[in-house]
Each structure stands twice: as structure tokens, then as C-alpha cells.
Scaffold this motif. Structure first.
Motif, PDB file in Angstrom:
ATOM      1  N   VAL A  17       1.045  -1.243   0.017  1.00 18.64           N
ATOM      2  CA  VAL A  17       0.016   0.025  -0.120  1.00 18.64           C
ATOM      3  C   VAL A  17       0.884   1.259   0.033  1.00 18.64           C
ATOM      4  N   GLY A  18       0.814   1.956  -1.134  1.00 15.86           N
ATOM      5  CA  GLY A  18       1.679   3.187  -1.072  1.00 15.86           C
ATOM      6  C   GLY A  18       2.676   3.162  -2.015  1.00 15.86           C
ATOM      7  N   ALA A  19       2.802   3.907  -3.299  1.00  9.63           N
ATOM      8  CA  ALA A  19       3.894   3.843  -4.259  1.00  9.63           C
ATOM      9  C   ALA A  19       4.813   5.036  -3.794  1.00  9.63           C
ATOM     10  N   GLY A  20       5.196   5.348  -2.772  1.00  5.75           N
ATOM     11  CA  GLY A  20       6.495   6.210  -2.686  1.00  5.75           C
ATOM     12  C   GLY A  20       7.592   5.434  -2.851  1.00  5.75           C
ATOM     13  N   LEU A  40      -0.619  -0.613  -4.624  1.00  4.96           N
ATOM     14  CA  LEU A  40      -1.759   0.063  -4.589  1.00  4.96           C
ATOM     15  C   LEU A  40      -1.493   1.371  -4.391  1.00  4.96           C
ATOM     16  N   GLU A  41      -1.790   2.430  -5.199  1.00  5.05           N
ATOM     17  CA  GLU A  41      -1.385   3.741  -5.130  1.00  5.05           C
ATOM     18  C   GLU A  41      -2.666   4.661  -4.953  1.00  5.05           C
ATOM     19  N   ALA A  42      -2.957   5.503  -4.006  1.00  2.00           N
ATOM     20  CA  ALA A  42      -4.257   6.251  -4.084  1.00  2.00           C
ATOM     21  C   ALA A  42      -4.400   7.376  -5.175  1.00  2.00           C
ATOM     22  N   GLY A  48       4.466   9.837  -3.960  1.00  5.50           N
ATOM     23  CA  GLY A  48       4.052  10.451  -2.738  1.00  5.50           C
ATOM     24  C   GLY A  48       4.850  11.784  -2.448  1.00  5.50           C
ATOM     25  N   ARG A  49       5.674  11.940  -1.293  1.00  2.00           N
ATOM     26  CA  ARG A  49       6.456  13.199  -1.268  1.00  2.00           C
ATOM     27  C   ARG A  49       7.566  13.454  -1.995  1.00  2.00           C
ATOM     28  N   LEU A  50       7.635  12.922  -3.036  1.00  2.00           N
ATOM     29  CA  LEU A  50       8.543  13.474  -4.077  1.00  2.00           C
ATOM     30  C   LEU A  50       7.679  13.725  -5.066  1.00  2.00           C
ATOM     31  N   GLU A  66      14.490  16.539  -2.065  1.00  2.00           N
ATOM     32  CA  GLU A  66      15.134  17.211  -3.171  1.00  2.00           C
ATOM     33  C   GLU A  66      16.778  16.946  -3.044  1.00  2.00           C
ATOM     34  N   TYR A  67      17.243  16.980  -1.699  1.00  2.00           N
ATOM     35  CA  TYR A  67      18.728  17.179  -1.286  1.00  2.00           C
ATOM     36  C   TYR A  67      19.259  15.734  -0.885  1.00  2.00           C
ATOM     37  N   TYR A  68      20.523  15.532  -1.432  1.00  2.00           N
ATOM     38  CA  TYR A  68      21.211  14.359  -0.686  1.00  2.00           C
ATOM     39  C   TYR A  68      22.657  14.692  -0.275  1.00  2.00           C
ATOM     40  N   VAL A 241      -7.317   3.852  -3.556  1.00  2.00           N
ATOM     41  CA  VAL A 241      -7.150   4.193  -2.046  1.00  2.00           C
ATOM     42  C   VAL A 241      -7.751   3.172  -1.130  1.00  2.00           C
ATOM     43  N   VAL A 242      -6.777   2.625  -0.542  1.00  2.00           N
ATOM     44  CA  VAL A 242      -6.943   1.460   0.385  1.00  2.00           C
ATOM     45  C   VAL A 242      -7.591   2.139   1.549  1.00  2.00           C
ATOM     46  N   ARG A 243      -8.889   1.625   1.908  1.00  2.00           N
ATOM     47  CA  ARG A 243      -9.524   1.953   3.136  1.00  2.00           C
ATOM     48  C   ARG A 243      -9.654   0.883   4.297  1.00  2.00           C
ATOM     49  N   MET A 301       5.100  23.943   3.681  1.00  2.00           N
ATOM     50  CA  MET A 301       4.838  24.331   2.278  1.00  2.00           C
ATOM     51  C   MET A 301       6.133  24.646   1.466  1.00  2.00           C
ATOM     52  N   LYS A 302       6.136  24.289   0.262  1.00  2.00           N
ATOM     53  CA  LYS A 302       7.205  24.486  -0.437  1.00  2.00           C
ATOM     54  C   LYS A 302       6.796  25.555  -1.630  1.00  2.00           C
ATOM     55  N   CYS A 303       7.420  26.516  -1.649  1.00  2.00           N
ATOM     56  CA  CYS A 303       7.111  27.981  -2.819  1.00  2.00           C
ATOM     57  C   CYS A 303       8.152  28.066  -3.777  1.00  2.00           C
ATOM     58  N   SER A 438      14.120  10.828   5.954  1.00  2.00           N
ATOM     59  CA  SER A 438      14.492  11.379   4.371  1.00  2.00           C
ATOM     60  C   SER A 438      14.368  10.273   3.383  1.00  2.00           C
ATOM     61  N   MET A 439      14.742  10.467   2.154  1.00  2.00           N
ATOM     62  CA  MET A 439      14.561   9.529   1.019  1.00  2.00           C
ATOM     63  C   MET A 439      15.278   8.300   1.354  1.00  2.00           C
ATOM     64  N   GLY A 440      16.390   8.229   2.083  1.00  2.00           N
ATOM     65  CA  GLY A 440      17.118   7.284   2.495  1.00  2.00           C
ATOM     66  C   GLY A 440      16.519   6.394   3.196  1.00  2.00           C
TER      67      GLY A 440
HETATM   68  C1  FAD Z   1       8.897  19.658   1.063  1.00  2.00           C
HETATM   69  C2  FAD Z   1       9.625  18.223   1.347  1.00  2.00           C
HETATM   70  C3  FAD Z   1      11.036  18.439   1.364  1.00  2.00           C
HETATM   71  C4  FAD Z   1      11.757  17.173   1.530  1.00  2.00           C
HETATM   72  N1  FAD Z   1      13.291  17.278   1.448  1.00  2.00           N
HETATM   73  C5  FAD Z   1      13.759  16.198   1.523  1.00  2.00           C
HETATM   74  C6  FAD Z   1      15.169  16.186   0.981  1.00  2.00           C
HETATM   75  O1  FAD Z   1      16.021  17.466   0.467  1.00  2.00           O
HETATM   76  N2  FAD Z   1      15.937  14.961   0.987  1.00  2.00           N
HETATM   77  C7  FAD Z   1      15.252  14.105   1.495  1.00  2.00           C
HETATM   78  O2  FAD Z   1      16.007  13.041   1.477  1.00  2.00           O
HETATM   79  N3  FAD Z   1      13.970  13.880   1.979  1.00  2.00           N
HETATM   80  C8  FAD Z   1      13.442  14.997   1.808  1.00  2.00           C
HETATM   81  N4  FAD Z   1      12.054  14.951   2.198  1.00  2.00           N
HETATM   82  C9  FAD Z   1      11.428  13.782   2.777  1.00  2.00           C
HETATM   83  C10 FAD Z   1      11.267  12.568   1.627  1.00  2.00           C
HETATM   84  O3  FAD Z   1      10.634  13.213   0.584  1.00  2.00           O
HETATM   85  C11 FAD Z   1      10.482  11.563   2.137  1.00  2.00           C
HETATM   86  O4  FAD Z   1      11.043  10.938   3.108  1.00  2.00           O
HETATM   87  C12 FAD Z   1      10.244  10.272   1.395  1.00  2.00           C
HETATM   88  O5  FAD Z   1       9.709  10.805   0.168  1.00  2.00           O
HETATM   89  C13 FAD Z   1       8.991   9.528   1.991  1.00  2.00           C
HETATM   90  O6  FAD Z   1       8.750   8.267   1.205  1.00  2.00           O
HETATM   91  P1  FAD Z   1       7.641   7.196   1.651  1.00  2.00           P
HETATM   92  O7  FAD Z   1       7.637   6.200   0.624  1.00  2.00           O
HETATM   93  O8  FAD Z   1       8.066   6.875   2.873  1.00  2.00           O
HETATM   94  O9  FAD Z   1       6.570   7.967   1.755  1.00  2.00           O
HETATM   95  P2  FAD Z   1       5.585   8.747   0.818  1.00  2.00           P
HETATM   96  O10 FAD Z   1       6.369   9.474  -0.205  1.00  2.00           O
HETATM   97  O11 FAD Z   1       4.710   9.799   1.497  1.00  2.00           O
HETATM   98  O12 FAD Z   1       4.603   7.502   0.127  1.00  2.00           O
HETATM   99  C14 FAD Z   1       3.650   7.132   0.426  1.00  2.00           C
HETATM  100  C15 FAD Z   1       2.541   6.931  -0.713  1.00  2.00           C
HETATM  101  O13 FAD Z   1       1.386   6.272  -0.104  1.00  2.00           O
HETATM  102  C16 FAD Z   1       0.157   6.822  -0.881  1.00  2.00           C
HETATM  103  N5  FAD Z   1      -0.750   6.451   0.111  1.00  2.00           N
HETATM  104  C17 FAD Z   1      -1.357   7.390   1.459  1.00  2.00           C
HETATM  105  N6  FAD Z   1      -2.443   6.813   1.758  1.00  2.00           N
HETATM  106  C18 FAD Z   1      -2.659   5.833   1.056  1.00  2.00           C
HETATM  107  C19 FAD Z   1      -4.020   4.759   0.987  1.00  2.00           C
HETATM  108  N7  FAD Z   1      -4.880   4.854   1.814  1.00  2.00           N
HETATM  109  N8  FAD Z   1      -4.114   4.230  -0.015  1.00  2.00           N
HETATM  110  C20 FAD Z   1      -3.141   3.848  -0.988  1.00  2.00           C
HETATM  111  N9  FAD Z   1      -2.042   4.729  -0.901  1.00  2.00           N
HETATM  112  C21 FAD Z   1      -1.833   5.786  -0.120  1.00  2.00           C
HETATM  113  C22 FAD Z   1       0.858   8.199  -0.949  1.00  2.00           C
HETATM  114  O14 FAD Z   1      -0.201   8.819  -2.197  1.00  2.00           O
HETATM  115  C23 FAD Z   1       1.931   8.130  -1.315  1.00  2.00           C
HETATM  116  O15 FAD Z   1       2.281   7.922  -2.693  1.00  2.00           O
HETATM  117  C24 FAD Z   1      11.124  15.974   1.961  1.00  2.00           C
HETATM  118  C25 FAD Z   1       9.658  15.964   1.837  1.00  2.00           C
HETATM  119  C26 FAD Z   1       9.096  17.266   1.645  1.00  2.00           C
HETATM  120  C27 FAD Z   1       7.539  16.934   1.222  1.00  2.00           C
END
Ligand code: FAD
Length: 489
Positions: A17-20, A40-42, A48-50, A66-68, A241-243, A301-303, A438-440
Motif C-alpha cells: 500500500v503506497g507507491a512512494g 496500490l497507490e491512492a 508521494g512526497r517526491l 530534493e537534497y542528499y 485508495v486503500v480503506r 509548504m514549498k514555494c 529522508s529519502m534514504g
Molecule cells: C517539502 C519536502 C522536502 C523534503 N526534503 C527532503 C530532502 O531534501 N531530502 C530527503 O532525503 N528527503 C526530503 N523529504 C522527505 C522525503 O521526501 C520523504 O522522506 C520520502 O519521500 C518518503 O517516502 P515514503 O515512501 O516513506 O512515503 P511517501 O512518499 O509519503 O509515499 C507514501 C505513498 O502512499 C500513498 N498513500 C497514502 N495513503 C494511501 C492509501 N490509503 N492507499 C493507497 N496509497 C496511499 C501516497 O499517495 C504516497 O504515494 C522532503 C519531503 C518534503 C515533502
């Protein structure tokens, strides 16, 4: 990539669940070992956060992560594996900080002109934080010596006792809000130390050259999940959207409006707060629910303001602006590698995000552009394009950069972060060890959860009548050691 409506009902070894980055990494590892997976990606996109924003001419910038840095080995490996390379973050010239209304230009980590007492105060505090951070093990912060003392106070209380000057406290508050997207009063001291140590050190967290912000990805960090997903066309299902997740005997069923996937195991790889909003049958044990009730996402927020060129560079400015007040805590030059067009990214975080999220979009734009113009001159107030990404409003993220811990969380419920519950395993950056948050951390958690499933499958194969220990990585057999009542261990 397919839409969930193409095949509403299906079966697989694992449903993710979740394609981050976390869910994509787990899916890739499992697929490479020969398992069948449904991811499954909502949203109607992966990452996700990228998330990216197109600048035209095939160029794009990041609205999310963005950064690493040199210690970000896992995200760098993942990027290399899909052909994404990096480049140096622009870091030449003078930095600017606005400290309690006064403007200081400086180079290096701290604005030396804020005064010798404040600088000495800040320096000793950073050394103390660095030393304490090293005592907090990233694979189990609750095992730190003095864990209760570190977890029973906010970072704000620690600052009151360990910093003598108001100026140093204001500077550290600003830095905390920029790095953690929360105020010192929100954060357990242990969380501050844990995130710092998992990232590679507190100073490392704040630095550009020589720190975690040293590099950016060519084409944007968001291109990494896109490229990972392109290699998983049969696995990824968008718009799902997994509920609800039901554990029934030797299977698990993840479902949402109009679809249902049955699998042997589930991996939940969504932000930790959102993991608590899915309905589970049977209900999860109280300790897991208490954890998700207590781990809010930061506010950010990022602007982005786009200009024909990065005109501040010729004025000798690096583009890095920090501020204790006003609409953003930090802004950076995030122009593409060739410096065209010029892009400034303002990070509206912590208390600033909480304030600005209640304003209209026009009011936010005006506030951010006025602050950029105050620092870089009137040209900064007239970008050719402006875009804001309000992560608080995103239904499937609900804040960032990551979920944080208030006092008392890690020492009471922390061990529930990664512990599987029956057939459900947990991923997501908040469960990472290497660079948690972070991304790592997301990549690390995706790899770990795949290893957990390989180990379970090997045990199940061994437990089959006449069975032998399976090859780690081979999909599981029919027998299930946790069949029947769900094992809440
Ligand atoms: C503004 C910002 C700046 C950042 N800067 C940095 C940086 O510079 N360097 C760095 O390393 N990290 C940074 N990060 C953090 C980094 O982006 C995250 O740690 C990482 O991308 C998280 O990945 P994840 O797969 O754990 O979660 P997510 O990316 O949140 O993925 C989760 C996925 O689950 C999906 N989802 C949620 N609920 C459901 C559901 N019910 N059913 C199905 N799918 C669902 C979402 O849509 C999403 O695609 C930043 C984040 C943000 C937002």
C-alpha cells in the motif's frame, strides 16, 4: 502503469500500500526475487512526497524531497540503479539571515556578526547536541543510555536549560523549524537527536557543502520513483485508495472503493499518521494504534519562484536566506544545474506553515514574494512563474517532511514502529534506520520489509510437512505459522 479499475480484483503474494520510494523499493526487491506483487497507490501518480514541477525545455524542479549528501548512500544507489545522476547544490557567495528583524550577511554555518556571546553559546549547544545524538542508536532510540531523560523533555525545555542567550535560542529555533518542520516545543529531545544521528550528525543536517544538502538530482528527485515505477508496469495500480485491510486465516485482503486484492502478506508504506486512518479487521492492538495516534507529520509548504536568470548570483549572494520570522524559515537557490532559469525555493515550515496555511493563496504568494524581495531586491518580487505546494492540504500526505515524535513516544510505543502485526508489515521513511525521515529512510524501510518477508517465507517452507528451509527470497509455501488467531507479536 495500470489503473486499479483495469483489474479491480486480483491476487498476489504481497499487496503493498503506497507507491512512494518505500513501497516502490519493497515491490522491486520482491519482484526481483520472483514474488508476485500488487502495489496500490491512492493518487494518479507515484512518488508521494517526491513531486516535480516542469520548467519547460525538459527541465523540472522538486516540490517535495530534493537534497542528499555523501552519507546518503541508499538513495544514491537507488538513483544510480535507474540512471539518475546528481550535481552540486549552488553554494557560492554570501548567505543572508534575518534574526529578530536584523539582517546579517555571512559565509559558513553561522552569522558571526550576531555577536561573540551568541556565537559561543550556539557553538557549545551544537557540540552538546552532536555528542548526545551519538548516544541514540538509529535502530532503536529507546535503547539509548538515559533514554527516559532524553525522551521525557521537549527540545524547547532542553534549549531553556542549555542556551544562555536569546539570540542563540532564536537562531536554533529557526534552524529546528527549517529542518524538522515543527517547533522545538513540539519535539521530544530524543526525536531531534535520533533524526540527527540517523541523518549523519546534527551539523551535517544543517550544512550544504559537506552536509546532507550537498547534491541535487539531475531532472529532480521525483524522477527516481517515476523510473522505478516504469519498471513495475504489472505491479503498480494507480487510483487505489486503500480503506480497509482484513486478515483472514492465511491471507490478507486490502480493499477500497471498487477494488480488492487478496495476498499472503501486506506491506503498509504510507505516512505513519495515515497508516492509522486505514480500518483494520481484526482491529490492531492498542499499542500500535496509540503509536499512530501520537506521531503527527511536520508542517511544510514549498514555494517556487521562477526568474529568467538567478540574478542574485551576480550580486554575490548564494540565495540561501534564513529568517526567524516572516513567511519562511529558509530559502535556497534551486535553479537547474546549468543555472537557467533562476529558481528560488522557499520552505514555509513549522510555526510559519501553521500561520500561512490559514491565509488565502494570494496572501501567501504576496507574503513569500515580499520576503524574497526584501532579501534579494525588487526583481525577486516579480517572478515569471510562482507555484506553491501545500503539503498540509494533501489528503494522501498530510504534512512533511516526516512524522515526528513528541515527548514520551519512543520509550513507550517506539518498538511498535517496525514490528509486524500478523500478516501486516510496516514500511515508510518513519520506520527507516539509515536516514529515517529522508529519502534514504524510505529506501531502507522498503529493503528491510522485503527481507522480513523473505525470512518468513523461508520459515513457512521449513514448517511445511516434509519441508526444508527455503531459499531466502523464495515465495512462501502454503503453511502459515501465524494462521488462525492473528499473531499480534
Ligand atoms: C517539502 C519536502 C522536502 C523534503 N526534503 C527532503 C530532502 O531534501 N531530502 C530527503 O532525503 N528527503 C526530503 N523529504 C522527505 C522525503 O521526501 C520523504 O522522506 C520520502 O519521500 C518518503 O517516502 P515514503 O515512501 O516513506 O512515503 P511517501 O512518499 O509519503 O509515499 C507514501 C505513498 O502512499 C500513498 N498513500 C497514502 N495513503 C494511501 C492509501 N490509503 N492507499 C493507497 N496509497 C496511499 C501516497 O499517495 C504516497 O504515494 C522532503 C519531503 C518534503 C515533502
Amino acid at each position: 502503469m495500470r489503473h486499479v479499475t483495469d483489474e479491480p480484483n486480483s491476487e498476489a503474494d504481497v499487496v503493498v500500500v503506497g507507491a512512494g520510494l518505500a513501497g516502490l523499493t519493497a515491490t522491486r526487491e520482491l519482484k526481483e526475487a520472483g514474488w508476485s506483487v500488487r502495489l496500490l497507490e491512492a493518487r494518479e501518480r507515484v512518488g508521494g512526497r517526491l513531486k516535480g514541477y516542469s520548467l519547460g525545455d525538459g527541465k523540472a524542479v522538486d516540490l517535495g524531497g530534493e537534497y542528499y549528501g555523501d552519507k546518503s548512500t541508499m538513495i544514491a544507489e537507488t538513483a544510480r540503479s535507474v540512471g539518475v545522476s546528481g550535481f552540486d547544490t549552488y553554494d557560492q557567495g554570501e548567505r543572508l539571515t534575518y534574526l529578530n528583524g536584523r539582517r546579517y550577511g555571512y559565509t559558513g554555518l553561522f552569522p558571526w556578526r550576531m555577536g561573540p556571546a551568541a556565537i559561543a553559546d550556539l557553538g557549545q549547544a551544537v557540540l552538546k547536541i552532536e555528542r548526545l545524538a551519538r548516544t541514540v542508536p538509529p535502530d532503536g532510540p529507546w535503547n539509548a543510555p538515559n533514554a527516559e531523560r532524553l525522551d521525557n523533555q521537549t527540545f524547547w525545555s532542553w534549549m531553556q536549560h542549555n542556551l544562555a542567550t536569546g539570540t542563540a535560542r532564536a537562531f536554533l529555533t529557526m534552524v529546528t523549524e527549517a529542518a524538522y518542520c515543527a517547533s522545538p516545543a513540539d519535539l521530544s529531545l530524543m526525536h531531534v537527536l535520533y533524526y540527527a544521528n540517523a541523518s549523519g550528525g546534527f551539523r551535517y543536517l544543517l550544512e550544504i557543502s559537506g552536509g546532507i544538502q550537498r547534491y541535487r538530482f539531475d531532472g529532480g528527485a521525483h524522477s527516481i520513483p517515476q523510473k522505478l515505477a516504469a519498471k513495475l508496469p504489472d505491479e503498480v495500480r494507480l487510483g487505489a485508495v486503500v480503506r480497509r485491510i482484513e486478515q483472514r486465516g492465511d491471507s490478507v485482503v486490502a480493499s477500497g472503493p471498487g477494488f480488492s486484492v487478496r495476498a499472503r502478506w501486506a506491506v503498509v508504506a504510507v505516512p505513519i499518521t495515515l497508516a492509522g486512518r486505514i480500518a483494520y479487521e481484526p482491529a490492531l492492538p492498542g499499542y500500535r494504534d496509540q503509536l499512530t495516534q501520537r506521531m503527527p507529520a511536520g508542517a511544510a509548504m514549498k514555494c517556487l519562484a521562477v526568474y529568467d536568470e538567478p540574478f542574485w548570483r551576480s550580486a554575490g549572494l548564494s540565495g540561501q536566506i534564513t529568517s526567524t520570522d516572516g513567511p519562511f524559515r529558509v530559502a535556497f537557490d534551486t535553479s537547474p544545474a546549468d543555472g537557467s532559469p533562476g529558481v528560488m525555493s522557499a520552505f514555509v515550515t513549522g510555526s510559519a506553515a501553521r500561520k500561512l496555511t490559514r491565509l488565502t493563496q494570494t496572501e501567501r504568494r504576496t507574503a513569500v514574494l515580499d520576503a524574497l524581495a526584501r532579501a534579494l531586491g525588487p526583481r525577486a518580487g516579480k517572478p515569471r512563474d510562482f507555484v506553491e505546494q501545500n503539503w498540509l492540504d494533501e489528503e494522501f500526505t498530510r504534512g512533511c517532511y516526516h512524522g515526528f515524535a513528541p515527548p514520551g513516544l519512543y520509550t513507550t510505543y517506539g518498538q511498535a514502529l517496525r514490528a509486524p502485526i500478523g500478516r501486516i508489515h510496516w514500511a515508510g521513511t518513519e520506520t527507516g534506520v539509515h536516514q529515517m525521515g529522508s529519502m534514504g529512510g524510505a529506501v531502507d524501510s522498503g529493503r528491510r520489509v522485503a527481507r522480513e518477508l523473505f525470512a518468513r517465507a523461508a520459515i513457512e517452507r521449513k514448517d511445511e510437512p516434509g519441508g526444508e528451509a527455503g531459499e531466502p527470497g523464495a515465495p512462501g509455501g502454503a503453511a502459515d505459522p501465524v494462521a488462525g488467531p492473528v499473531n499480534h507479536g
